[in-house]
Design a protein around this motif. Structure first.
Motif, PDB file in Angstrom:
ATOM      1  N   ALA A 144       0.830  -1.207   0.000  1.00 41.33           N
ATOM      2  CA  ALA A 144       0.000   0.000   0.000  1.00 41.33           C
ATOM      3  C   ALA A 144       0.865   1.258   0.000  1.00 41.33           C
ATOM      4  CB  ALA A 144      -0.937  -0.007   1.210  1.00 41.33           C
ATOM      5  N   ILE A 145       1.921   1.245   0.796  1.00 44.02           N
ATOM      6  CA  ILE A 145       2.801   2.419   0.865  1.00 44.02           C
ATOM      7  C   ILE A 145       3.505   2.631  -0.460  1.00 44.02           C
ATOM      8  CG2 ILE A 145       4.900   3.309   1.930  1.00 44.02           C
ATOM      9  CD1 ILE A 145       3.955   2.024   4.551  1.00 44.02           C
ATOM     10  N   ARG A 146       4.007   1.553  -1.085  1.00 40.42           N
ATOM     11  CA  ARG A 146       4.692   1.680  -2.375  1.00 40.42           C
ATOM     12  C   ARG A 146       3.751   2.176  -3.463  1.00 40.42           C
ATOM     13  NH1 ARG A 146       7.809   0.570   1.690  1.00 40.42           N
ATOM     14  NH2 ARG A 146       9.973   0.424   1.087  1.00 40.42           N
ATOM     15  N   LEU A 147       2.531   1.659  -3.458  1.00 40.98           N
ATOM     16  CA  LEU A 147       1.554   2.137  -4.437  1.00 40.98           C
ATOM     17  C   LEU A 147       1.246   3.614  -4.237  1.00 40.98           C
ATOM     18  CD1 LEU A 147      -0.960  -0.858  -4.591  1.00 40.98           C
ATOM     19  CD2 LEU A 147       0.465  -0.008  -6.456  1.00 40.98           C
ATOM     20  N   ALA A 148       1.195   4.046  -2.975  1.00 39.82           N
ATOM     21  CA  ALA A 148       0.936   5.461  -2.706  1.00 39.82           C
ATOM     22  C   ALA A 148       2.077   6.332  -3.221  1.00 39.82           C
ATOM     23  CB  ALA A 148       0.739   5.676  -1.203  1.00 39.82           C
ATOM     24  N   LEU A 149       3.309   5.883  -3.039  1.00 39.73           N
ATOM     25  CA  LEU A 149       4.449   6.656  -3.522  1.00 39.73           C
ATOM     26  C   LEU A 149       4.420   6.791  -5.043  1.00 39.73           C
ATOM     27  CD1 LEU A 149       7.353   5.249  -1.303  1.00 39.73           C
ATOM     28  CD2 LEU A 149       6.024   7.336  -0.960  1.00 39.73           C
ATOM     29  N   GLU A 150       3.876   5.792  -5.710  1.00 33.27           N
ATOM     30  CA  GLU A 150       3.854   5.803  -7.173  1.00 33.27           C
ATOM     31  C   GLU A 150       2.625   6.496  -7.744  1.00 33.27           C
ATOM     32  OE1 GLU A 150       6.293   1.567  -7.780  1.00 33.27           O
ATOM     33  OE2 GLU A 150       4.110   1.633  -7.941  1.00 33.27           O
ATOM     34  N   ASN A 151       1.495   6.412  -7.040  1.00 33.97           N
ATOM     35  CA  ASN A 151       0.234   6.833  -7.652  1.00 33.97           C
ATOM     36  C   ASN A 151      -0.523   7.926  -6.908  1.00 33.97           C
ATOM     37  OD1 ASN A 151       0.452   4.830  -9.730  1.00 33.97           O
ATOM     38  ND2 ASN A 151      -0.267   3.292  -8.281  1.00 33.97           N
ATOM     39  N   ASN A 152      -0.261   8.106  -5.618  1.00 37.24           N
ATOM     40  CA  ASN A 152      -1.087   9.038  -4.860  1.00 37.24           C
ATOM     41  C   ASN A 152      -0.983  10.447  -5.430  1.00 37.24           C
ATOM     42  OD1 ASN A 152      -1.326  11.066  -2.320  1.00 37.24           O
ATOM     43  ND2 ASN A 152      -2.684   9.324  -2.086  1.00 37.24           N
ATOM     44  N   LEU A 153      -2.127  11.066  -5.681  1.00 39.31           N
ATOM     45  CA  LEU A 153      -2.147  12.373  -6.332  1.00 39.31           C
ATOM     46  C   LEU A 153      -1.721  13.505  -5.396  1.00 39.31           C
ATOM     47  CD1 LEU A 153      -5.354  12.086  -8.541  1.00 39.31           C
ATOM     48  CD2 LEU A 153      -2.964  11.822  -9.206  1.00 39.31           C
ATOM     49  N   ASP A 154      -1.911  13.347  -4.090  1.00 40.53           N
ATOM     50  CA  ASP A 154      -1.407  14.365  -3.167  1.00 40.53           C
ATOM     51  C   ASP A 154       0.110  14.490  -3.297  1.00 40.53           C
ATOM     52  OD1 ASP A 154      -3.916  14.853  -2.257  1.00 40.53           O
ATOM     53  OD2 ASP A 154      -3.689  13.828  -0.333  1.00 40.53           O
ATOM     54  N   ILE A 155       0.793  13.339  -3.339  1.00 43.91           N
ATOM     55  CA  ILE A 155       2.246  13.361  -3.505  1.00 43.91           C
ATOM     56  C   ILE A 155       2.603  13.886  -4.886  1.00 43.91           C
ATOM     57  CG2 ILE A 155       4.304  11.896  -3.644  1.00 43.91           C
ATOM     58  CD1 ILE A 155       3.152  10.141  -1.503  1.00 43.91           C
ATOM     59  N   ALA A 156       1.842  13.491  -5.907  1.00 43.92           N
ATOM     60  CA  ALA A 156       2.130  13.945  -7.273  1.00 43.92           C
ATOM     61  C   ALA A 156       1.999  15.459  -7.386  1.00 43.92           C
ATOM     62  CB  ALA A 156       1.188  13.255  -8.259  1.00 43.92           C
ATOM     63  N   ILE A 157       0.993  16.033  -6.733  1.00 45.72           N
ATOM     64  CA  ILE A 157       0.827  17.495  -6.749  1.00 45.72           C
ATOM     65  C   ILE A 157       1.997  18.161  -6.032  1.00 45.72           C
ATOM     66  CG2 ILE A 157      -0.590  19.390  -5.887  1.00 45.72           C
ATOM     67  CD1 ILE A 157      -3.039  17.577  -6.316  1.00 45.72           C
ATOM     68  N   SER A 158       2.351  17.634  -4.875  1.00 50.01           N
ATOM     69  CA  SER A 158       3.448  18.210  -4.093  1.00 50.01           C
ATOM     70  C   SER A 158       4.779  18.083  -4.811  1.00 50.01           C
ATOM     71  CB  SER A 158       3.520  17.523  -2.725  1.00 50.01           C
ATOM     72  OG  SER A 158       4.540  18.054  -1.933  1.00 50.01           O
ATOM     73  N   ARG A 159       4.933  17.055  -5.634  1.00 49.42           N
ATOM     74  CA  ARG A 159       6.198  16.810  -6.342  1.00 49.42           C
ATOM     75  C   ARG A 159       6.553  17.981  -7.271  1.00 49.42           C
ATOM     76  NH1 ARG A 159       4.917  11.958  -8.322  1.00 49.42           N
ATOM     77  NH2 ARG A 159       5.626  10.897  -6.426  1.00 49.42           N
ATOM     78  N   TYR A 160       5.547  18.683  -7.785  1.00 46.78           N
ATOM     79  CA  TYR A 160       5.815  19.800  -8.691  1.00 46.78           C
ATOM     80  C   TYR A 160       6.474  20.981  -7.968  1.00 46.78           C
ATOM     81  CZ  TYR A 160       3.462  17.910 -12.786  1.00 46.78           C
ATOM     82  OH  TYR A 160       3.129  17.153 -13.884  1.00 46.78           O
ATOM     83  N   ASN A 161       6.360  21.033  -6.647  1.00 44.44           N
ATOM     84  CA  ASN A 161       6.987  22.131  -5.921  1.00 44.44           C
ATOM     85  C   ASN A 161       8.510  22.081  -6.003  1.00 44.44           C
ATOM     86  OD1 ASN A 161       4.605  23.349  -5.029  1.00 44.44           O
ATOM     87  ND2 ASN A 161       4.450  21.965  -3.288  1.00 44.44           N
TER      88      ASN A 161
END
Length: 626
Positions: free
Chosen positions: A76-93
Motif C-alpha cells: 500500500a505504501i509503495r503504491l501510494a508513492l507511485e500513484n497518490n495524487l497528493d504526492i504527485a501534486i506536491s512533487r511539482y513544488n
C-alpha cells in the motif's frame, strides 16, 4: 536577394524551434531541474512541461490474483508513492523551487515556494471524513515563500526579501537602426543658405549593459551616424560621426556588496531546501494517512469475518431449532427468538460489509491515479498484514531519547530553522537599505569624424572620407570624453525604509518564538503518542483476555447444549458475546497500530521505519520493496 535570404533563414529557425518543442513535449518524466539546452536559441524558446501521466503503476496489476487485490501494508505504501495524487501534486513544488533559483541568479526576485501539505485524498481522517491528518498544513494551492506561508501560524513575512533594488545580472544588448528624412522651411537664407533645409540621416546604435552582485553596473554604447543635407554651409556632405562611451557605476553604501545583492538567490536556495523538506513532510503525512487507512480496512475486513461467523452460527441454530420444532422438541418461542437473533446478526453483517466496501473504495482511491477501469473500482481488497504487537515498542526507547530524535528529525522544525536563516538575510539587507545612496560614477568615450567635402561650401576640411577612419579616430584617444563623479542621495527622515527595517526585526523575533513553540509542541506530541501506544498495548492485552474468556464460555455453552444441559438461547448469547469480544479485539489491535503510526510520525521516523527512500518518492517509482 537580401529579403529572400532572410525569409529562408527564418523558415529554418522556425523548423528547428518546432522540432525542439515537439521533442520536449514528448518527454514523459517530470524534470526536477530547469531544462538546459546548447541550442543558441534556447533562452528564447519556452520550456514545456509534459502532461502528467494518469496511468496507474504496473505494481497494482501484479497484486491482483483470482479477481482480488491482495494488499500488504508495504504494498500500500509503495503504491501510494507511485500513484497518490497528493504526492504527485506536491512533487511539482521541487522544480518550481529550482526555477526560482534560476530566476534569482539573474537578479530577479524570488516568487516563493509552497511548503504546505496537500491533503485532498479522503480517508484516514482526511478530506471531510474524520478529523485532520497528523501534520496537516496549508493546502496545495496556498502560496507563500519560506517555511511559513503569509499569515500561517500567526507569522508575518511581509519583509522577506526586503532591501535595495537588485538589477538584472543577465547582460543585455540593445540595437537600433534608423533612416530619417527631415525637411524644414526656413524664413531666411542666412543660417543654411537655402530656403528649405533637407536632411537625410542614417543611424545605428548598439548598447551593452550588465550589472554585477557587487553593486557594480557597466555599460558600453556605440553610435554611428551618416548625414547628408542641402545646406551650402555644411563643410562635409555626407558627414560621418562615430561616438562611443564606456560607463561605470559602483554603489558605496546602500546596495554595496554581495549581501544585499545576492539576498534573493540565497533565500531562493533556502526555499529549495525547504521544498525538499516539505516534500518529505508530504510523504510522511501521506504514508501516515495510508497506514491509518490500511488498518481501518483490516479492521473492517476482520469485522466482516466475525459478523459472518456470527450470522452463520445464528442461521445454523435457527435451522436446527426449526427441525426440533417439527419434532415438537422445543417450544415455538425458541424458534422465534432464534429467528430474531439471526435477523439482527444479518443486519450487523450488512452494516459491516457496507463499511468494508467504503474502506476498500477509499484505499483504492488513495493508491491509484485513476479509477476509470470499472474492474479495478469493483474489485475487492484483501489486507494480508496481521498486527504484530511489539511489546518493546514503548519500552525500547525512553521518552527523552524519542523527544531528542523528534527535535532532530521533524520536518516542520527544520523548515522553520531554514526560514529563520532567510529572515536573517532579509534583516541584514533591510539594515543596508537604511544607508544613503552613494554612487561612484565615471565614463570614458571618444568621437570620430569623417566625410566628403561639400563643394558648395568652398572649404577643405582635410578629414578622411571612409567610415572606418571615423571609427579609428573615435578609439585613438584623439577626441576623448571622460567624467568622474560622486552621486549622493539622502532621504530626509527615511520613514519608509526605517519602518521596513524595524518590521523585519520584529518578524525575525516572531519567527524565533515560533520555533520555540514548535519545540514545545513536538515534546507534547511525542509524550502523548508514547502514552497512547502504551495504553493501546494494555487495551490489546485486555481484549485478548476477554476474547479468550468469551471463547471458553462459548465452548462450554455449546458443549452443555450438546449434552442437553443448556439451551439454544444461552449458546446464542455466548456466541454473540464472543463476536463482540472478537470485534473489540480487532478494534483494539487497529488502535494499537494507529498509535504506533502516530508515534512514528511524532518522532519523525516514518520513512526510516518503512524503508522509504525519499529519492524514490521524488521520482514516483519504487525500484524495490523492503
Amino acid at each position: 536577394m537580401l529579403m529572400k535570404r532572410l525569409f529562408t533563414s527564418t523558415l529554418v529557425i522556425c523548423s528547428v524551434i518546432g522540432s525542439w518543442q515537439r521533442t520536449v513535449a514528448q518527454t514523459p518524466a517530470l524534470n526536477l531541474n530547469l531544462p538546459r539546452s546548447k541550442n543558441p536559441f534556447g533562452p528564447y524558446i519556452p520550456s514545456l512541461v509534459p502532461a502528467a501521466s494518469l496511468a496507474n503503476s504496473p505494481r497494482i496489476d501484479q497484486l491482483i490474483r483470482d479477481g482480488k487485490l491482495y494488499l500488504s501494508l508495504d504494498d500500500a505504501i509503495r503504491l501510494a508513492l507511485e500513484n497518490n495524487l497528493d504526492i504527485a501534486i506536491s512533487r511539482y513544488n521541487l522544480p518550481i523551487a529550482e526555477a526560482d533559483i534560476e530566476r534569482t541568479r539573474a537578479g530577479g526576485a524570488f516568487r516563493g515556494v509552497n511548503a504546505g501539505i496537500v491533503q485532498n485524498t479522503p480517508g484516514g481522517g482526511v478530506g471531510g471524513l474524520g478529523s485532520g491528518a497528523p501534520g496537516a498544513g496549508a493546502g496545495g494551492t496556498t502560496g507563500g515563500a519560506g517555511g511559513a506561508g503569509s499569515g500561517a501560524s500567526g507569522i508575518v513575512q511581509s519583509t522577506l526579501g526586503a532591501g535595495t533594488a537588485v538589477s538584472s545580472y543577465d547582460p543585455t544588448i540593445t540595437g537600433t537602426a534608423s533612416i530619417e528624412h527631415y525637411t524644414q522651411p526656413l524664413s531666411n537664407l542666412q543660417i543654411y543658405g537655402v530656403p528649405s533645409l533637407q536632411l537625410n540621416t542614417t543611424g545605428a546604435n548598439l548598447t551593452y549593459s550588465q550589472a554585477f552582485p557587487t553593486g557594480t553596473a557597466f555599460s558600453f554604447n556605440f553610435e554611428d551616424t551618416r548625414q547628408t543635407g542641402n545646406s551650402i554651409y555644411n563643410y562635409l556632405n555626407p558627414a560621418l560621426n562615430v561616438y562611443y562611451r564606456i560607463t561605470f557605476q559602483q554603489q558605496l553604501l546602500a546596495g554595496f556588496g554581495l549581501g544585499p545583492n545576492l539576498r534573493y538567490l540565497r533565500i531562493a536556495k533556502n526555499n529549495r531546501k525547504i521544498s525538499d523538506i516539505a516534500f518529505k513532510d508530504q510523504v510522511i503525512a501521506t504514508v501516515t494517512q495510508i497506514a491509518n487507512m490500511y488498518w481501518d480496512l483490516a479492521d473492517a475486513y476482520q469485522d466482516v469475518q466475525v459478523k459472518e461467523r456470527s450470522f452463520q452460527f445464528a442461521k445454523e441454530t435457527l435451522d436446527r431449532d426449526q427441525r426440533q420444532l417439527e419434532l415438537r422438541a422445543i417450544p415455538a418461542m425458541d424458534v422465534t427468538k432464534a429467528g430474531a437473533e439471526m435477523e439482527n446478526r444479518e443486519q450487523d453483517l450488512t452494516s459491516a460489509k457496507t463499511t468494508l466496501v467504503l474502506q476498500e473504495s477509499l484505499i483504492k482511491n488513495a493508491l491509484t491515479k485513476n479509477l476509470d477501469d470499472l474492474t479495478l473500482e469493483e474489485i475487492p481488497v484483501v489486507p494480508t498484514e496481521r498486527m504484530n504487537l511489539d511489546t518493546d515498542a514503548a519500552a525500547g526507547s525512553t521518552l527523552e531519547s524519542l523527544t531528542n530524535e523528534a527535535l532532530r528529525d521533524r520536518p516542520e522544525l527544520q523548515e522553520s530553522t531554514i526560514d529563520l536563516e532567510s529572515r536573517n538575510i532579509s534583516r541584514s539587507a533591510a539594515r543596508n537599505a537604511l544607508l544613503p545612496t552613494v554612487s561612484l560614477q565615471g565614463y570614458y568615450g571618444g568621437s570620430g569624424l569623417a566625410g566628403v567635402d561639400n563643394p558648395a561650401s568652398g572649404y577643405d576640411s582635410s578629414v578622411p572620407t571612409e567610415n572606418s577612419a571615423a571609427i579609428r579616430r573615435a578609439f585613438n584617444n584623439s577626441s576623448p570624453d571622460y567624467l568622474v563623479g560622486l552621486s549622493v542621495r539622502i532621504p530626509l527622515r527615511n520613514r519608509v525604509l526605517k519602518s521596513d527595517q524595524y518590521r523585519s526585526e520584529l518578524e525575525y523575533r516572531q519567527s524565533e518564538l515560533l520555533i520555540q513553540q514548535q519545540k514545545k509542541q513536538i515534546r507534547i506530541e511525542v509524550r502523548n503518542a508514547l502514552y497512547a501506544l502504551q495504553q493501546s498495548q494494555a487495551r490489546v492485552a485486555s481484549a485478548r483476555r476477554g476474547c479468550d474468556l468469551a471463547q471458553k464460555t462459548f465452548d462450554i455453552s455449546k458443549q452443555e447444549q450438546q449434552l442437553g444441559a443448556g439451551s439454544n438461547a444461552q449458546t446464542l448469547l455466548a456466541q454473540r458475546d464472543l463476536a463482540v469480544a472478537e470485534s473489540s479485539l480487532a478494534e483494539a489491535e487497529t488502535l494499537y497500530e494507529k498509535s504506533r503510526i502516530e508515534l512514528e510520525r511524532a518522532v519523525g521516523s516514518t520513512l526510516e521505519n518503512h524503508g522509504i527512500a525519499i529519492d524514490d518518492a521524488k521520482q514516483g517509482a519504487v525500484a524495490k520493496t523492503r
